[in-house]
Write a protein that holds these residues in place. Sequence first.
Motif, PDB file in Angstrom:
ATOM      1  N   VAL A  41      24.006  15.864 -10.301  1.00  0.00           N
ATOM      2  CA  VAL A  41      24.330  14.471 -10.002  1.00  0.00           C
ATOM      3  C   VAL A  41      23.943  13.574 -11.168  1.00  0.00           C
ATOM      4  CG1 VAL A  41      23.782  12.516  -8.500  1.00  0.00           C
ATOM      5  CG2 VAL A  41      24.225  14.757  -7.507  1.00  0.00           C
ATOM      6  N   LYS A  42      22.813  13.849 -11.800  1.00  0.00           N
ATOM      7  CA  LYS A  42      22.334  13.037 -12.911  1.00  0.00           C
ATOM      8  C   LYS A  42      23.344  13.013 -14.061  1.00  0.00           C
ATOM      9  CE  LYS A  42      17.961  13.060 -13.762  1.00  0.00           C
ATOM     10  NZ  LYS A  42      16.611  13.438 -14.197  1.00  0.00           N
ATOM     11  N   LYS A  43      24.142  14.062 -14.194  1.00  0.00           N
ATOM     12  CA  LYS A  43      25.119  14.159 -15.279  1.00  0.00           C
ATOM     13  C   LYS A  43      26.480  13.562 -14.913  1.00  0.00           C
ATOM     14  CE  LYS A  43      22.870  18.149 -17.239  1.00  0.00           C
ATOM     15  NZ  LYS A  43      22.977  19.488 -17.743  1.00  0.00           N
ATOM     16  N   THR A  44      26.565  12.920 -13.751  1.00  0.00           N
ATOM     17  CA  THR A  44      27.827  12.326 -13.316  1.00  0.00           C
ATOM     18  C   THR A  44      27.722  10.811 -13.283  1.00  0.00           C
ATOM     19  OG1 THR A  44      27.311  12.237 -10.961  1.00  0.00           O
ATOM     20  CG2 THR A  44      28.223  14.323 -11.801  1.00  0.00           C
ATOM     21  N   SER A  45      28.839  10.176 -13.037  1.00  0.00           N
ATOM     22  CA  SER A  45      28.859   8.716 -12.927  1.00  0.00           C
ATOM     23  C   SER A  45      28.338   8.240 -11.571  1.00  0.00           C
ATOM     24  CB  SER A  45      30.284   8.203 -13.134  1.00  0.00           C
ATOM     25  OG  SER A  45      31.140   8.741 -12.151  1.00  0.00           O
ATOM     26  N   TYR A  46      28.016   9.171 -10.663  1.00  0.00           N
ATOM     27  CA  TYR A  46      27.533   8.808  -9.327  1.00  0.00           C
ATOM     28  C   TYR A  46      26.030   8.572  -9.295  1.00  0.00           C
ATOM     29  CZ  TYR A  46      32.049  10.557  -7.824  1.00  0.00           C
ATOM     30  OH  TYR A  46      33.383  10.762  -7.675  1.00  0.00           O
ATOM     31  N   ASN A  47      25.339   8.861 -10.370  1.00  0.00           N
ATOM     32  CA  ASN A  47      23.878   8.859 -10.379  1.00  0.00           C
ATOM     33  C   ASN A  47      23.263   7.572  -9.831  1.00  0.00           C
ATOM     34  OD1 ASN A  47      21.363  10.084 -10.927  1.00  0.00           O
ATOM     35  ND2 ASN A  47      21.225   8.934 -12.817  1.00  0.00           N
ATOM     36  N   ASP A  48      23.839   6.417 -10.113  1.00  0.00           N
ATOM     37  CA  ASP A  48      23.249   5.155  -9.671  1.00  0.00           C
ATOM     38  C   ASP A  48      23.945   4.567  -8.443  1.00  0.00           C
ATOM     39  OD1 ASP A  48      21.382   5.197 -11.741  1.00  0.00           O
ATOM     40  OD2 ASP A  48      22.790   4.272 -13.123  1.00  0.00           O
ATOM     41  N   LYS A  49      24.761   5.349  -7.790  1.00  0.00           N
ATOM     42  CA  LYS A  49      25.523   4.849  -6.654  1.00  0.00           C
ATOM     43  C   LYS A  49      25.100   5.575  -5.379  1.00  0.00           C
ATOM     44  CE  LYS A  49      29.423   3.931  -9.641  1.00  0.00           C
ATOM     45  NZ  LYS A  49      30.727   4.355 -10.065  1.00  0.00           N
ATOM     46  N   SER A  50      25.571   5.081  -4.264  1.00  0.00           N
ATOM     47  CA  SER A  50      25.331   5.733  -2.980  1.00  0.00           C
ATOM     48  C   SER A  50      26.381   6.817  -2.780  1.00  0.00           C
ATOM     49  CB  SER A  50      25.419   4.715  -1.850  1.00  0.00           C
ATOM     50  OG  SER A  50      24.410   3.750  -1.983  1.00  0.00           O
ATOM     51  N   TYR A  51      25.937   7.998  -2.433  1.00  0.00           N
ATOM     52  CA  TYR A  51      26.833   9.139  -2.317  1.00  0.00           C
ATOM     53  C   TYR A  51      26.222  10.194  -1.404  1.00  0.00           C
ATOM     54  CZ  TYR A  51      23.403  10.764  -5.592  1.00  0.00           C
ATOM     55  OH  TYR A  51      22.199  11.079  -6.174  1.00  0.00           O
ATOM     56  N   ASN A  52      27.050  11.118  -0.968  1.00  0.00           N
ATOM     57  CA  ASN A  52      26.620  12.339  -0.277  1.00  0.00           C
ATOM     58  C   ASN A  52      27.015  13.517  -1.133  1.00  0.00           C
ATOM     59  OD1 ASN A  52      25.491  11.428   2.210  1.00  0.00           O
ATOM     60  ND2 ASN A  52      27.549  10.978   2.944  1.00  0.00           N
ATOM     61  N   VAL A  53      26.279  14.608  -1.016  1.00  0.00           N
ATOM     62  CA  VAL A  53      26.620  15.838  -1.722  1.00  0.00           C
ATOM     63  C   VAL A  53      26.874  16.925  -0.680  1.00  0.00           C
ATOM     64  CG1 VAL A  53      25.839  17.617  -3.318  1.00  0.00           C
ATOM     65  CG2 VAL A  53      25.262  15.227  -3.755  1.00  0.00           C
ATOM     66  N   VAL A  54      28.013  17.599  -0.838  1.00  0.00           N
ATOM     67  CA  VAL A  54      28.386  18.707   0.025  1.00  0.00           C
ATOM     68  C   VAL A  54      28.459  19.954  -0.850  1.00  0.00           C
ATOM     69  CG1 VAL A  54      30.174  19.628   1.543  1.00  0.00           C
ATOM     70  CG2 VAL A  54      29.666  17.179   1.558  1.00  0.00           C
ATOM     71  N   ARG A  55      27.760  20.991  -0.444  1.00  0.00           N
ATOM     72  CA  ARG A  55      27.748  22.260  -1.179  1.00  0.00           C
ATOM     73  C   ARG A  55      28.356  23.326  -0.289  1.00  0.00           C
ATOM     74  NH1 ARG A  55      22.639  25.858  -1.759  1.00  0.00           N
ATOM     75  NH2 ARG A  55      23.459  27.556  -2.993  1.00  0.00           N
ATOM     76  N   ASN A  56      29.456  23.900  -0.722  1.00  0.00           N
ATOM     77  CA  ASN A  56      30.155  24.947   0.032  1.00  0.00           C
ATOM     78  C   ASN A  56      30.416  24.530   1.476  1.00  0.00           C
ATOM     79  OD1 ASN A  56      30.082  26.588  -2.262  1.00  0.00           O
ATOM     80  ND2 ASN A  56      28.064  27.359  -1.719  1.00  0.00           N
ATOM     81  N   GLY A  57      30.822  23.264   1.655  1.00  0.00           N
ATOM     82  CA  GLY A  57      31.196  22.777   2.976  1.00  0.00           C
ATOM     83  C   GLY A  57      30.051  22.278   3.828  1.00  0.00           C
ATOM     84  N   LYS A  58      28.809  22.313   3.319  1.00  0.00           N
ATOM     85  CA  LYS A  58      27.654  21.853   4.101  1.00  0.00           C
ATOM     86  C   LYS A  58      26.956  20.709   3.384  1.00  0.00           C
ATOM     87  CE  LYS A  58      26.848  26.242   6.325  1.00  0.00           C
ATOM     88  NZ  LYS A  58      25.887  27.269   6.689  1.00  0.00           N
ATOM     89  N   ASN A  76      24.478  28.302  -7.158  1.00  0.00           N
ATOM     90  CA  ASN A  76      24.818  29.704  -7.363  1.00  0.00           C
ATOM     91  C   ASN A  76      26.205  29.802  -7.984  1.00  0.00           C
ATOM     92  OD1 ASN A  76      22.461  30.833  -6.007  1.00  0.00           O
ATOM     93  ND2 ASN A  76      23.392  30.057  -4.133  1.00  0.00           N
ATOM     94  N   GLU A  77      26.487  30.942  -8.579  1.00  0.00           N
ATOM     95  CA  GLU A  77      27.801  31.204  -9.168  1.00  0.00           C
ATOM     96  C   GLU A  77      28.904  30.887  -8.161  1.00  0.00           C
ATOM     97  OE1 GLU A  77      30.371  32.495 -12.224  1.00  0.00           O
ATOM     98  OE2 GLU A  77      28.194  32.381 -12.350  1.00  0.00           O
ATOM     99  N   ASN A  78      29.918  30.152  -8.618  1.00  0.00           N
ATOM    100  CA  ASN A  78      31.111  29.788  -7.841  1.00  0.00           C
ATOM    101  C   ASN A  78      30.863  28.828  -6.686  1.00  0.00           C
ATOM    102  OD1 ASN A  78      33.060  31.233  -9.374  1.00  0.00           O
ATOM    103  ND2 ASN A  78      32.293  33.115  -8.468  1.00  0.00           N
ATOM    104  N   ASP A  79      29.691  28.178  -6.653  1.00  0.00           N
ATOM    105  CA  ASP A  79      29.472  27.148  -5.633  1.00  0.00           C
ATOM    106  C   ASP A  79      30.513  26.052  -5.795  1.00  0.00           C
ATOM    107  OD1 ASP A  79      27.325  28.216  -4.282  1.00  0.00           O
ATOM    108  OD2 ASP A  79      25.835  26.856  -5.141  1.00  0.00           O
ATOM    109  N   LYS A  80      30.846  25.435  -4.679  1.00  0.00           N
ATOM    110  CA  LYS A  80      31.764  24.294  -4.682  1.00  0.00           C
ATOM    111  C   LYS A  80      30.958  23.068  -4.258  1.00  0.00           C
ATOM    112  CE  LYS A  80      35.809  27.114  -3.820  1.00  0.00           C
ATOM    113  NZ  LYS A  80      35.146  28.344  -4.212  1.00  0.00           N
ATOM    114  N   ILE A  81      30.745  22.182  -5.224  1.00  0.00           N
ATOM    115  CA  ILE A  81      29.954  20.977  -5.021  1.00  0.00           C
ATOM    116  C   ILE A  81      30.900  19.785  -4.952  1.00  0.00           C
ATOM    117  CG2 ILE A  81      28.097  19.521  -5.946  1.00  0.00           C
ATOM    118  CD1 ILE A  81      27.204  22.436  -5.390  1.00  0.00           C
ATOM    119  N   ARG A  82      30.752  18.988  -3.913  1.00  0.00           N
ATOM    120  CA  ARG A  82      31.538  17.753  -3.790  1.00  0.00           C
ATOM    121  C   ARG A  82      30.555  16.593  -3.749  1.00  0.00           C
ATOM    122  NH1 ARG A  82      36.784  17.155  -4.138  1.00  0.00           N
ATOM    123  NH2 ARG A  82      36.737  15.678  -2.456  1.00  0.00           N
ATOM    124  N   ILE A  83      30.758  15.628  -4.624  1.00  0.00           N
ATOM    125  CA  ILE A  83      29.963  14.411  -4.630  1.00  0.00           C
ATOM    126  C   ILE A  83      30.868  13.310  -4.099  1.00  0.00           C
ATOM    127  CG2 ILE A  83      28.592  12.820  -6.007  1.00  0.00           C
ATOM    128  CD1 ILE A  83      28.252  15.168  -8.032  1.00  0.00           C
TER     129      ILE A  83
END
Length: 66
Positions: free
Chosen positions: A22-39, A52-59
């Motif tokens: 998250v720190k490396k994205t433009s979302y760092n200073d904003k309000s957001y949720n993070v979903v990892r592999n659908g959770k 982990n390898e092939n994780d799907k991260i949604r910010i």
Amino acid sequence: MRVFVNQDKKNYPEGTTIAEIVKKTSYNDKSYNVVRNGKLVKKENYQKTTINENDKIRILPFAMGG
């Protein structure tokens, strides 16, 4: 290792945390949720949740409306 962040392929070293991603994205200073592999990842777990390898991260930014 390869992961997908908002559908973009990214490479990060082993042991990388959600907080570091998250720190490396433009979302760092904003309000957001993070979903990892659908959770949803709780904000208090960002520092200790490693990827982990092939994780799907949604910010996902909060939508503000009126």
